[in-house]
Design an enzyme around this catalytic site. Structure first.
Site, mmCIF file in Angstrom:
data_model
loop_
_atom_site.group_PDB
_atom_site.id
_atom_site.type_symbol
_atom_site.label_atom_id
_atom_site.label_comp_id
_atom_site.label_asym_id
_atom_site.label_seq_id
_atom_site.Cartn_x
_atom_site.Cartn_y
_atom_site.Cartn_z
ATOM 1 N N GLY B 41 62.033 102.416 34.150
ATOM 2 C CA GLY B 41 61.456 103.531 34.775
ATOM 3 C C GLY B 41 61.344 104.733 33.950
ATOM 4 C CB CYS B 250 40.577 87.910 54.674
ATOM 5 S SG CYS B 250 39.217 87.630 53.401
ATOM 6 C CB CYS B 253 39.986 83.405 52.713
ATOM 7 S SG CYS B 253 41.174 84.881 52.620
ATOM 8 C CB CYS B 275 41.222 89.075 50.167
ATOM 9 S SG CYS B 275 41.989 88.038 51.261
ATOM 10 C CB CYS B 281 39.613 86.111 48.693
ATOM 11 S SG CYS B 281 38.565 85.997 50.278
#
Lengths: 273, 307
Positions: B41, B250, B253, B275, B281
């Site tokens: 980080g 979605c 899909c 998606c 997808c």
């Protein structure tokens, strides 16, 4: 300036704990060849309010910046009695520790609220910042503290989500005070707290400050050029001129029986103090 | 498996050193990467180079990829979750040309995935490297404009002002309205910007098996999350972190567990949610999942040459 004037009056001393909260020892701040303040020494006891008066350019604000840790003195030291132990010189600490003290042990109320507030952050966020700085992570309790402090400084709690820019000058100044006091400091530095406010607003702010200082047992150093403010708020007074302390003593004593020629001039030039 | 039509990749151009950067530069970037991995980080400065595309278009990510890629790697590049957008296609072609590496659109087949704005839906595995393109690495920048000051704030763990920002959101909107670049605390120490991924993806960074590397070319910073590192999205005890949710699955899909983009389909208020991860997808459609609009005009416009 007699030596007796340097120690608090005996009747006052009895209400103070024996150890001073703050001790400045020959604090000097030079700006190159120019003088900020020179050889300022004094002690401040818990619960005591010290006024610093003098004309513009007399070094009042410079002194305040040095005492509060904003500006490192050229020489001299500032000792602070932290509950965890005496700190002989706050400038000998590393910056992290000093900043921590500046947020918890003492607070600074700036002359211009814009210097002390986040103008783009709501009143609640301004008050809550110090709590979040010290690690509070509960939104509800931060908000509760903010509401409580808004009420204490006589701002309508319904305005908690308004930004300081939507507040009047007097409200901004009170918000700044709430922001400083929320973390429970023992000492507050105020630089011209009533500067730029009209007389009736000044009076309300002074009432509020007096009540807060009394109720919380705060010690305070108040820089002002207004002798009326000094008379109302302070126990003791230091008169500064050209960066030096020219007279020091109990407020009433200094104002009613000024010894130094400059103090005499200062008190004489007030219209109705 | 994929029915994608992509222009053929250029062959390896031997005039360039492998992966474009010279070896000394790659070593410099790797040193920064090692430090970044060692201090999760923490933003490590590095000597960002001029790349053959504009800063702000992924030069940081490209330099990180160039420093870690080898001839045996398989590269996937996504932009907003899609494999077929200009930026993704260009960067894939770039590495095919300068490194001759294999490229793929399949998340599971890739050893290195360079990304902008998304983390793939398919869980990443040990051995995979996710390289983020980062426009603004400093999470505190909007609160504090001084670099000297933000460095001190990081050094001292002085993150109060970040919570002021979250407080302001809750006070004004009733919830934290930050939806992307949502700040995280890495390994309990440094607050880090996850780059502009939606906060939907934040939980995927937590305890990820994959190595996550972040490169900011313009700002000259590199940072990292090693595998199996704690990544916590900042929140309040009484306002816990939440990700976005959608009312419908979605439209192509039928996935209810993925990040959805809203697509306007006409000027009469018609819209569909699909998606953002195009490979995810496609994989679901191949497996027989059918969304509400699959096969309609709107669906066909988004499914390339399927059906």
């Amino acid at each position: 300036m007699s030596n007796a004037a340097l120690t608090p009056h005996s009747s006052l001393l009895s209400t103070h704990s024996p150890a001073p909260l703050l001790t400045a020892d020959r604090v000097t701040r030079l700006y190159g060849d120019r003088i900020g303040c020179v050889d300022v020494s004094f002690s401040l006891w818990p619960g005591e309010v010290l006024g610093v008066v003098g004309e513009s350019g007399s070094g009042k604000s410079t002194l305040l910046r040095c005492l509060s840790g904003l500006d490192r003195p050229t020489s001299g030291s500032v000792a602070f009695a932290d509950p965890a132990g005496l700190i002989p010189d706050i400038f000998a600490l590393d910056e992290q520790r000093r900043r921590g003290l500046m947020r918890t042990a003492w607070g600074i109320v700036h002359q211009n609220p814009r210097d002390g507030l986040r103008m783009a952050v709501s009143a609640g966020g301004n008050i809550g910042e110090r709590l979040m700085d010290r690690g509070d992570r509960h939104y509800g309790s931060i908000r509760e503290a903010a509401l409580e402090w808004l009420a204490r400084v006589e701002i309508d709690p319904a305005r908690i989500d308004d930004r300081p820019s939507q507040f009047s000058g007097g409200m901004q100044q009170r918000l700044q005070i709430a922001r400083v006091l929320v973390s429970g400091p023992r000492l507050v530095y105020m630089d011209e707290p009533t500067g730029g406010l009209d007389v009736s607003v000044q009076a309300r702010l002074l009432d509020l400050l007096r009540a807060l200082v009394r109720d919380l047992g705060l010690a305070a150093v108040i820089v002002t050029h207004d002798l009326a403010v000094a008379r109302l708020l302070t126990d003791r007074l230091m008169v500064m001129r050209n960066g030096r302390v020219v007279e020091e003593g109990l407020t009433d004593q200094v104002l009613d029986d000024p010894q130094h020629a400059y103090t005499q001039l200062l008190t004489a030039s007030v219209l109705a103090a | 498996m994929q029915k994608t039509v992509t222009s053929p990749l250029p062959p390896r151009d031997e005039a360039y050193n492998f992966a474009y950067l010279d070896e000394a530069t790659k070593r410099m970037v790797r040193r920064a990467l090692l430090k970044a991995v060692a201090v999760p980080g923490y933003q490590v400065p590095f000597g960002s180079r001029e790349m053959p595309l504009a800063r702000g278009w992924g030069t940081g990510g490209i330099q990180v990829t160039a420093a870690v890629i080898g001839p045996d790697d398989t590269l996937k590049v996504i932009d907003q979750g899609a494999d077929d957008t200009t930026n993704a296609v260009s960067i894939r072609r770039f590495f095919a040309r300068v490194a001759g590496v294999a490229t793929t659109e399949a998340t599971a087949d890739a050893t290195i995935i360079q990304t902008r704005h998304r983390i793939p839906e398919a869980p990443l595995e040990a051995g995979q490297i996710l390289v983020y393109q980062v426009p603004q690495p400093e999470p505190l920048r909007k609160l504090e404009s001084s670099e000297a000051e933000t460095r001190k704030m990081h050094a001292w763990g002085d993150y109060g002002p970040m919570y002021v920002r979250l407080y302001e959101d809750i006070a004004r909107f009733g919830h934290v309205a930050t939806t992307y670049s949502y700040p995280v605390l890495v390994n309990g120490r440094y607050v880090m910007s996850p780059s502009p991924i939606p906060k939907f993806d934040n939980p995927k960074m937590h305890m990820s098996a994959a190595l996550q590397l972040f490169g900011a070319g313009r700002e000259k910073r590199i940072y990292a999350i090693p595998p199996w590192t704690e990544v916590k999205s900042l929140d309040f005890e009484d306002h816990p972190f939440e990700v976005q949710k959608w009312d419908e699955p979605c439209a192509l899909c039928d996935a209810a567990d993925s990040y959805l983009d809203e697509v306007i389909t006409d000027d009469l208020g018609g819209r569909m949610f699909v998606c953002s991860d195009t490979h995810y997808c496609e994989g679901r459609r191949d497996a027989g999942h059918r969304g509400r609009l699959l096969g309609t005009d709107a669906g066909r416009a988004l499914t390339r040459n399927e059906e």
